[in-house]
Design a protein around this motif. Structure first.
Motif, PDB file in Angstrom:
ATOM      1  N   VAL A 187     -20.278  85.405  22.510  1.00 42.33           N
ATOM      2  CA  VAL A 187     -19.990  84.895  23.849  1.00 42.33           C
ATOM      3  C   VAL A 187     -20.290  85.969  24.895  1.00 42.33           C
ATOM      4  O   VAL A 187     -21.066  85.754  25.819  1.00 42.33           O
ATOM      5  CB  VAL A 187     -18.522  84.442  23.968  1.00 42.33           C
ATOM      6  CG1 VAL A 187     -18.202  84.034  25.397  1.00 42.33           C
ATOM      7  CG2 VAL A 187     -18.234  83.307  22.999  1.00 42.33           C
ATOM      8  N   ALA A 188     -19.657  87.140  24.731  1.00 46.01           N
ATOM      9  CA  ALA A 188     -19.816  88.210  25.714  1.00 46.01           C
ATOM     10  C   ALA A 188     -19.410  89.534  25.094  1.00 46.01           C
ATOM     11  O   ALA A 188     -18.606  89.561  24.163  1.00 46.01           O
ATOM     12  CB  ALA A 188     -18.976  87.932  26.961  1.00 46.01           C
ATOM     13  N   ALA A 189     -19.963  90.622  25.625  1.00 50.80           N
ATOM     14  CA  ALA A 189     -19.611  91.963  25.161  1.00 50.80           C
ATOM     15  C   ALA A 189     -19.612  92.922  26.337  1.00 50.80           C
ATOM     16  O   ALA A 189     -20.258  92.667  27.370  1.00 50.80           O
ATOM     17  CB  ALA A 189     -20.577  92.455  24.084  1.00 50.80           C
ATOM     18  N   ILE A 190     -18.917  94.035  26.147  1.00 48.74           N
ATOM     19  CA  ILE A 190     -18.820  95.042  27.199  1.00 48.74           C
ATOM     20  C   ILE A 190     -18.825  96.416  26.547  1.00 48.74           C
ATOM     21  O   ILE A 190     -18.231  96.639  25.500  1.00 48.74           O
ATOM     22  CB  ILE A 190     -17.548  94.815  28.040  1.00 48.74           C
ATOM     23  CG1 ILE A 190     -17.504  95.716  29.265  1.00 48.74           C
ATOM     24  CG2 ILE A 190     -16.274  94.962  27.200  1.00 48.74           C
ATOM     25  CD1 ILE A 190     -16.458  95.296  30.291  1.00 48.74           C
ATOM     26  N   THR A 191     -19.554  97.342  27.169  1.00 46.44           N
ATOM     27  CA  THR A 191     -19.625  98.696  26.633  1.00 46.44           C
ATOM     28  C   THR A 191     -18.314  99.446  26.832  1.00 46.44           C
ATOM     29  O   THR A 191     -17.435  98.996  27.569  1.00 46.44           O
ATOM     30  CB  THR A 191     -20.771  99.468  27.295  1.00 46.44           C
ATOM     31  OG1 THR A 191     -20.555  99.438  28.725  1.00 46.44           O
ATOM     32  CG2 THR A 191     -22.112  98.841  26.976  1.00 46.44           C
ATOM     33  N   VAL A 234     -23.015  80.775  28.593  1.00 44.72           N
ATOM     34  CA  VAL A 234     -21.843  81.077  29.420  1.00 44.72           C
ATOM     35  C   VAL A 234     -22.181  81.904  30.659  1.00 44.72           C
ATOM     36  O   VAL A 234     -21.298  82.153  31.486  1.00 44.72           O
ATOM     37  CB  VAL A 234     -20.743  81.793  28.607  1.00 44.72           C
ATOM     38  CG1 VAL A 234     -20.393  80.987  27.350  1.00 44.72           C
ATOM     39  CG2 VAL A 234     -21.127  83.217  28.248  1.00 44.72           C
ATOM     40  N   LYS A 235     -23.419  82.319  30.798  1.00 46.40           N
ATOM     41  CA  LYS A 235     -23.806  83.136  31.953  1.00 46.40           C
ATOM     42  C   LYS A 235     -23.503  82.406  33.248  1.00 46.40           C
ATOM     43  O   LYS A 235     -23.797  81.222  33.385  1.00 46.40           O
ATOM     44  CB  LYS A 235     -25.299  83.461  31.889  1.00 46.40           C
ATOM     45  CG  LYS A 235     -25.652  84.653  31.026  1.00 46.40           C
ATOM     46  CD  LYS A 235     -27.141  84.925  31.032  1.00 46.40           C
ATOM     47  CE  LYS A 235     -27.491  86.035  30.069  1.00 46.40           C
ATOM     48  NZ  LYS A 235     -28.961  86.244  29.973  1.00 46.40           N
ATOM     49  N   ASN A 288     -14.550  80.241  33.723  1.00 44.13           N
ATOM     50  CA  ASN A 288     -14.530  79.266  34.802  1.00 44.13           C
ATOM     51  C   ASN A 288     -15.480  78.109  34.482  1.00 44.13           C
ATOM     52  O   ASN A 288     -16.341  78.234  33.607  1.00 44.13           O
ATOM     53  CB  ASN A 288     -14.943  79.924  36.111  1.00 44.13           C
ATOM     54  CG  ASN A 288     -13.994  81.026  36.539  1.00 44.13           C
ATOM     55  OD1 ASN A 288     -12.796  80.981  36.271  1.00 44.13           O
ATOM     56  ND2 ASN A 288     -14.531  82.030  37.215  1.00 44.13           N
ATOM     57  N   SER A 289     -15.315  77.026  35.200  1.00 40.09           N
ATOM     58  CA  SER A 289     -16.177  75.850  35.021  1.00 40.09           C
ATOM     59  C   SER A 289     -16.295  75.474  33.549  1.00 40.09           C
ATOM     60  O   SER A 289     -17.402  75.240  33.025  1.00 40.09           O
ATOM     61  CB  SER A 289     -17.569  76.116  35.612  1.00 40.09           C
ATOM     62  OG  SER A 289     -17.480  76.441  36.984  1.00 40.09           O
ATOM     63  N   GLU A 327     -17.942  71.570  25.552  1.00 34.90           N
ATOM     64  CA  GLU A 327     -18.572  72.331  24.463  1.00 34.90           C
ATOM     65  C   GLU A 327     -18.069  73.768  24.358  1.00 34.90           C
ATOM     66  O   GLU A 327     -18.455  74.495  23.443  1.00 34.90           O
ATOM     67  CB  GLU A 327     -20.101  72.317  24.601  1.00 34.90           C
ATOM     68  CG  GLU A 327     -20.616  72.756  25.946  1.00 34.90           C
ATOM     69  CD  GLU A 327     -20.900  71.593  26.877  1.00 34.90           C
ATOM     70  OE1 GLU A 327     -20.093  70.627  26.902  1.00 34.90           O
ATOM     71  OE2 GLU A 327     -21.910  71.657  27.603  1.00 34.90           O
ATOM     72  N   ASP A 328     -17.214  74.194  25.268  1.00 36.93           N
ATOM     73  CA  ASP A 328     -16.579  75.512  25.151  1.00 36.93           C
ATOM     74  C   ASP A 328     -15.368  75.484  24.213  1.00 36.93           C
ATOM     75  O   ASP A 328     -14.793  76.529  23.908  1.00 36.93           O
ATOM     76  CB  ASP A 328     -16.135  76.026  26.522  1.00 36.93           C
ATOM     77  CG  ASP A 328     -17.302  76.298  27.445  1.00 36.93           C
ATOM     78  OD1 ASP A 328     -17.199  75.940  28.643  1.00 36.93           O
ATOM     79  OD2 ASP A 328     -18.318  76.851  26.980  1.00 36.93           O
ATOM     80  N   THR A 329     -14.982  74.311  23.776  1.00 42.59           N
ATOM     81  CA  THR A 329     -13.848  74.188  22.866  1.00 42.59           C
ATOM     82  C   THR A 329     -14.131  74.921  21.555  1.00 42.59           C
ATOM     83  O   THR A 329     -15.149  74.689  20.900  1.00 42.59           O
ATOM     84  CB  THR A 329     -13.548  72.709  22.572  1.00 42.59           C
ATOM     85  OG1 THR A 329     -13.131  72.070  23.780  1.00 42.59           O
ATOM     86  CG2 THR A 329     -12.456  72.564  21.520  1.00 42.59           C
ATOM     87  N   ALA A 330     -13.250  75.844  21.204  1.00 39.29           N
ATOM     88  CA  ALA A 330     -13.429  76.660  20.003  1.00 39.29           C
ATOM     89  C   ALA A 330     -12.228  77.593  19.858  1.00 39.29           C
ATOM     90  O   ALA A 330     -11.403  77.700  20.773  1.00 39.29           O
ATOM     91  CB  ALA A 330     -14.707  77.497  20.103  1.00 39.29           C
ATOM     92  N   VAL A 331     -12.169  78.260  18.722  1.00 36.32           N
ATOM     93  CA  VAL A 331     -11.269  79.396  18.572  1.00 36.32           C
ATOM     94  C   VAL A 331     -12.026  80.631  19.054  1.00 36.32           C
ATOM     95  O   VAL A 331     -13.157  80.876  18.612  1.00 36.32           O
ATOM     96  CB  VAL A 331     -10.813  79.587  17.116  1.00 36.32           C
ATOM     97  CG1 VAL A 331      -9.929  80.820  16.991  1.00 36.32           C
ATOM     98  CG2 VAL A 331     -10.062  78.349  16.634  1.00 36.32           C
TER      99      VAL A 331
END
Length: 124
Positions: free
Chosen positions: A48-52, A64-65, A84-85, A89-93
């Motif tokens: 989904v997303a990552a951060i340094t 998700v961008k 947000n928004s 289809e974002d439904t998940a664990v």
């Protein structure tokens, strides 16, 4: 060893918002890249997303961008995912993962510590 605990999942309507938090129990949180993955029923865990470690760079899945934002507070050993928004289809664990920050952020196999997951359900 790093232990991760996620908070903030729940039920939200289509178009709504949620913020997930992941707290890490380690004295060296700033050494780790952090990420969010998700897994829907019958599907593989997906990035989904990552951060340094510094928070200076972030990475997102195309799906998700512009809607999700990952951030971190190293003083609180916490990483966040503002969603947000939201769409059905974002439904998940949603799982929080950590790895020593040596680059390469998109692959699930790069991460060696995971939280227990938190359910996000988007309803129509």
């Amino acid at each position: 060893q790093v232990q991760l605990v996620e908070f903030g999942g729940g039920l939200v309507q289509d178009g709504g918002s949620l913020r997930l938090s992941c707290v890490a129990s380690t004295r060296t949180f700033s050494h780790y890249a952090m990420a969010w993955f998700r897994q829907a029923p019958g599907k593989e865990r997906e990035f989904v997303a990552a951060i340094t470690w510094s928070g200076r760079s972030t990475f997102y899945a195309d799906s998700v961008k512009g809607r999700f934002t990952i951030s971190r507070d190293n003083a609180k050993n916490t990483v966040y995912l503002q969603m947000n928004s939201l769409k059905l289809e974002d439904t998940a664990v949603y799982y929080c993962g950590s790895k020593l920050d040596t680059g390469r952020y998109y692959n699930v196999d790069e991460y060696d510590r995971w939280g227990q997951g938190t359910q996000v359900t988007v309803s129509s």
